[in-house]
Design an enzyme around this catalytic site. Structure first.
Site, mmCIF file in Angstrom:
data_model
loop_
_atom_site.group_PDB
_atom_site.id
_atom_site.type_symbol
_atom_site.label_atom_id
_atom_site.label_comp_id
_atom_site.label_asym_id
_atom_site.label_seq_id
_atom_site.Cartn_x
_atom_site.Cartn_y
_atom_site.Cartn_z
ATOM 1 N N GLU A 157 0.869 -1.179 0.000
ATOM 2 C CA GLU A 157 0.000 0.000 0.000
ATOM 3 C C GLU A 157 0.905 1.227 0.000
ATOM 4 O O GLU A 157 1.551 1.539 1.006
ATOM 5 C CB GLU A 157 -0.916 0.050 1.225
ATOM 6 C CG GLU A 157 -1.811 1.303 1.220
ATOM 7 C CD GLU A 157 -2.311 1.716 2.598
ATOM 8 O OE1 GLU A 157 -2.394 2.941 2.840
ATOM 9 O OE2 GLU A 157 -2.584 0.822 3.420
ATOM 10 N N ARG A 195 0.857 10.424 0.246
ATOM 11 C CA ARG A 195 1.126 11.497 1.211
ATOM 12 C C ARG A 195 2.390 12.276 0.880
ATOM 13 O O ARG A 195 2.787 13.151 1.658
ATOM 14 C CB ARG A 195 1.261 10.907 2.620
ATOM 15 C CG ARG A 195 0.050 10.120 3.088
ATOM 16 C CD ARG A 195 0.284 9.538 4.465
ATOM 17 N NE ARG A 195 -0.659 8.476 4.774
ATOM 18 C CZ ARG A 195 -0.558 7.649 5.803
ATOM 19 N NH1 ARG A 195 0.474 7.774 6.642
ATOM 20 N NH2 ARG A 195 -1.444 6.696 6.013
ATOM 21 N N LYS A 206 -11.572 -1.626 5.530
ATOM 22 C CA LYS A 206 -10.363 -1.315 6.294
ATOM 23 C C LYS A 206 -10.786 -0.892 7.706
ATOM 24 O O LYS A 206 -11.578 0.038 7.867
ATOM 25 C CB LYS A 206 -9.606 -0.181 5.598
ATOM 26 C CG LYS A 206 -8.444 0.408 6.380
ATOM 27 C CD LYS A 206 -7.778 1.502 5.554
ATOM 28 C CE LYS A 206 -6.744 2.274 6.357
ATOM 29 N NZ LYS A 206 -6.058 3.309 5.531
#
Length: 219
Positions: free
Chosen positions: A42, A46, A130
Site C-alpha cells: 500500500e 502522502r 479497512k
C-alpha cells in the site's frame, strides 16, 4: 477483477504500508520487501512523488500487488485505474469515492471504525473494509463486538493502524480478518536511512508468522 484482487490480497495476508519521499528509494524498498516474501504494497499518497513511485513500481515489478492508500477523491480513483493500480484504501468512508471505485472495477477498502461506517460501506456494496485506526479504536476486541451484528453477511476487515509483529498472529488468527496492513515492515525512517537489510528481515519475519498461523489453522 476486483474480486480477483481481493482474493490475491487475502492470500498474501499482509500489505506493507509505505511512505516514500525520494524516488530513488522506491526500487530498493520494493526489492527488499520481495526478497523477504512480501509482495503486496500500500503506497500512501502522502508525498509529492507518490504517483511517480507508483508508476515506477508497476513498470519494474509487475508481479507486485500494488495498492494506493489515503485515496480521498474520485479523481484519485480514476487516476489509479488509468495507471494500472490493483487496489485502493482510504482512512474513512466516503460514499462517492466508494461508488466511483466500484464503477471503475477497482477493489476498494473504505475505512470503518463504527457500525454506522460499516452500514455506509454496505450500502455501497462493500464486503471487505479497512478497520482504521485499529489499535487505538480498541483492537480486535472492538472489531469483534462491532462486527457481531453483521456476522451473517460474511464481512471481513483489513486492520491498519497499530498492527505489528507482536499482535499480527492475534489478528491473522481471526476469521474476521481478510489481511493486515502495517507500516512497521518498511517504516519511513528505515527507508530514509536506506536500511534495506532490516526491511528484508522485517518482511521475512511477517512472512514466517503468516505461514505459522495458517499452518496452525489446518491442524
Amino acid at each position: 477483477m476486483a474480486l480477483e484482487i481481493s482474493d490475491k490480497l487475502n492470500v498474501a495476508g499482509v500489505m506493507a504500508v509505505l511512505v516514500i519521499d525520494r524516488i530513488e528509494h522506491t526500487l530498493p524498498t520494493i526489492e527488499s520487501l520481495l526478497e523477504g516474501g512480501v509482495g503486496a504494497i500500500e503506497l500512501t499518497l502522502r508525498t509529492p512523488i507518490a504517483w511517480e513511485a507508483a508508476r515506477l513500481i508497476k513498470k519494474t515489478f509487475p508481479e507486485v500487488l500494488l495498492g494506493l492508500g489515503t485515496v480521498l477523491t474520485t479523481d484519485q480513483v480514476r487516476k489509479a485505474v488509468d495507471w494500472g493500480v490493483d487496489f485502493a484504501v482510504a482512512p474513512g468512508c466516503n460514499p462517492k469515492v466508494i461508488a466511483e471505485a466500484h464503477q471503475q472495477g477497482l477493489f476498494f477498502g473504505p475505512g470503518v471504525m463504527t457500525p454506522t461506517d460499516i452500514e455506509m460501506a454496505l450500502e455501497q456494496g462493500c464486503k471487505v473494509m479497512k478497520f482504521f485506526p485499529a489499535e487505538t479504536a480498541g483492537g480486535l476486541k472492538h472489531l469483534q463486538s462491532m462486527a457481531a451484528p453483521y456476522h451473517f453477511l460474511g464481512l471481513q476487515f483489513i486492520p491498519l493502524g497499530g498492527c505489528n509483529i507482536g499482535n499480527a498472529p492475534m489478528y491473522l488468527g481471526s476469521p474476521l480478518i481478510h489481511s493486515i496492513g502495517g507500516s512497521w515492515i518498511a517504516p519511513q525512517k528505515l527507508i530514509q536511512a536506506q536500511e534495506w537489510s532490516q526491511i528484508k528481515n522485517n518482511a521475512a519475519e511477517i512472512t514466517r508468522v503468516i505461514r505459522e498461523v495458517r499452518s496452525s489453522a489446518l491442524v
